[in-house]
Scaffold this motif. Structure first.
Motif, short mmCIF file in Angstrom:
data_model
loop_
_atom_site.label_atom_id
_atom_site.label_comp_id
_atom_site.label_asym_id
_atom_site.label_seq_id
_atom_site.Cartn_x
_atom_site.Cartn_y
_atom_site.Cartn_z
N SER A 1 19.51 -48.31 -7.01
CA SER A 1 19.06 -48.52 -8.39
C SER A 1 17.59 -48.18 -8.57
O SER A 1 17.22 -47.50 -9.54
CB SER A 1 19.30 -49.99 -8.80
N ALA A 2 16.75 -48.64 -7.65
CA ALA A 2 15.31 -48.37 -7.77
C ALA A 2 15.02 -46.88 -7.65
O ALA A 2 14.17 -46.34 -8.39
CB ALA A 2 14.53 -49.15 -6.72
N LEU A 3 15.72 -46.18 -6.75
CA LEU A 3 15.52 -44.73 -6.64
C LEU A 3 15.94 -44.03 -7.94
O LEU A 3 15.30 -43.07 -8.37
CB LEU A 3 16.28 -44.16 -5.45
N GLY A 4 17.01 -44.51 -8.55
CA GLY A 4 17.44 -43.94 -9.83
C GLY A 4 16.41 -44.15 -10.93
O GLY A 4 16.10 -43.23 -11.68
N ILE A 5 15.87 -45.35 -11.01
CA ILE A 5 14.85 -45.65 -12.03
C ILE A 5 13.59 -44.84 -11.77
O ILE A 5 12.93 -44.38 -12.70
CB ILE A 5 14.53 -47.16 -12.02
N ALA A 6 13.25 -44.63 -10.52
CA ALA A 6 12.00 -43.94 -10.15
C ALA A 6 12.09 -42.43 -10.29
O ALA A 6 11.06 -41.76 -10.42
CB ALA A 6 11.61 -44.29 -8.72
N GLN A 7 13.28 -41.87 -10.24
CA GLN A 7 13.42 -40.42 -10.18
C GLN A 7 12.69 -39.66 -11.29
O GLN A 7 11.97 -38.71 -10.99
CB GLN A 7 14.89 -40.01 -10.14
N PRO A 8 12.80 -40.03 -12.57
CA PRO A 8 12.07 -39.26 -13.59
C PRO A 8 10.55 -39.25 -13.36
O PRO A 8 9.90 -38.22 -13.51
CB PRO A 8 12.43 -39.97 -14.90
N GLY A 9 9.98 -40.38 -12.97
CA GLY A 9 8.54 -40.45 -12.71
C GLY A 9 8.13 -39.64 -11.50
O GLY A 9 7.08 -38.99 -11.49
#
Length: 156
Positions: A135-143
């Motif tokens: 989940s955290a990698l998914g949230i972080a991907q755009p940034g």
């Protein structure tokens, strides 16, 4: 119908980017599954502690790194079917190597440094199965993608 509910502390999870293209993770033994998982550093928020203070403490405890730049990415419910627990995700950059301060129960944990591309390939192939990490990698991907594009454009 009875709906079981588990009461557990909220936690912070950190996406630590080393340099411009590496991710700092941990290889961690999980007793419940009797096995090892590749995870982002994370830990429970202590009483009176802010999610950001927890993230800073856990990054140093588990990896030995501290970060010069922090960005809150948001939060998510890791297991909403049984718990109201929240996971607060942070992006940590400008990492500086320091000293590990692990808890006694974190014996055997290893710091792993992966290329960003390799980490996301492992996620997409289903090799990273720790749900808060996914989940955290998914949230972080755009940034992370924006950060990488900015670096490439500065080099051009």
């Amino acid at each position: 119908m009875v709906h079981p509910r588990l009461f557990v502390d909220d936690f912070s999870i950190i996406v630590p980017v080393l340099g411009h293209d590496k991710l700092v993770m941990v290889w961690n033994y999980r007793h419940a599954i009797q096995g090892w998982e590749l995870e982002l550093p994370a830990g429970h928020i202590e009483n009176g502690e802010s999610p950001e203070a927890c993230a800073k403490r856990e990054l140093e405890e588990e990896t030995g790194y501290s970060a010069g730049l922090w960005k809150r990415l948001g939060w998510f419910h890791p297991s909403p079917g049984i718990s109201s627990q929240r996971a607060y995700a942070y992006l940590a950059r400008n990492l500086k190597r320091g000293v590990l301060h692990r808890e006694p129960y974190e014996f055997g944990m290893e710091v792993k440094t992966l290329g960003l591309r390799d980490a996301y390939k492992r996620l997409w192939r289903g090799e990273i199965v720790h749900s808060p990490t996914a989940s955290a990698l998914g949230i972080a991907q755009p940034g992370i993608l924006r950060m990488k594009r900015a670096i490439v454009s500065r080099r051009s």
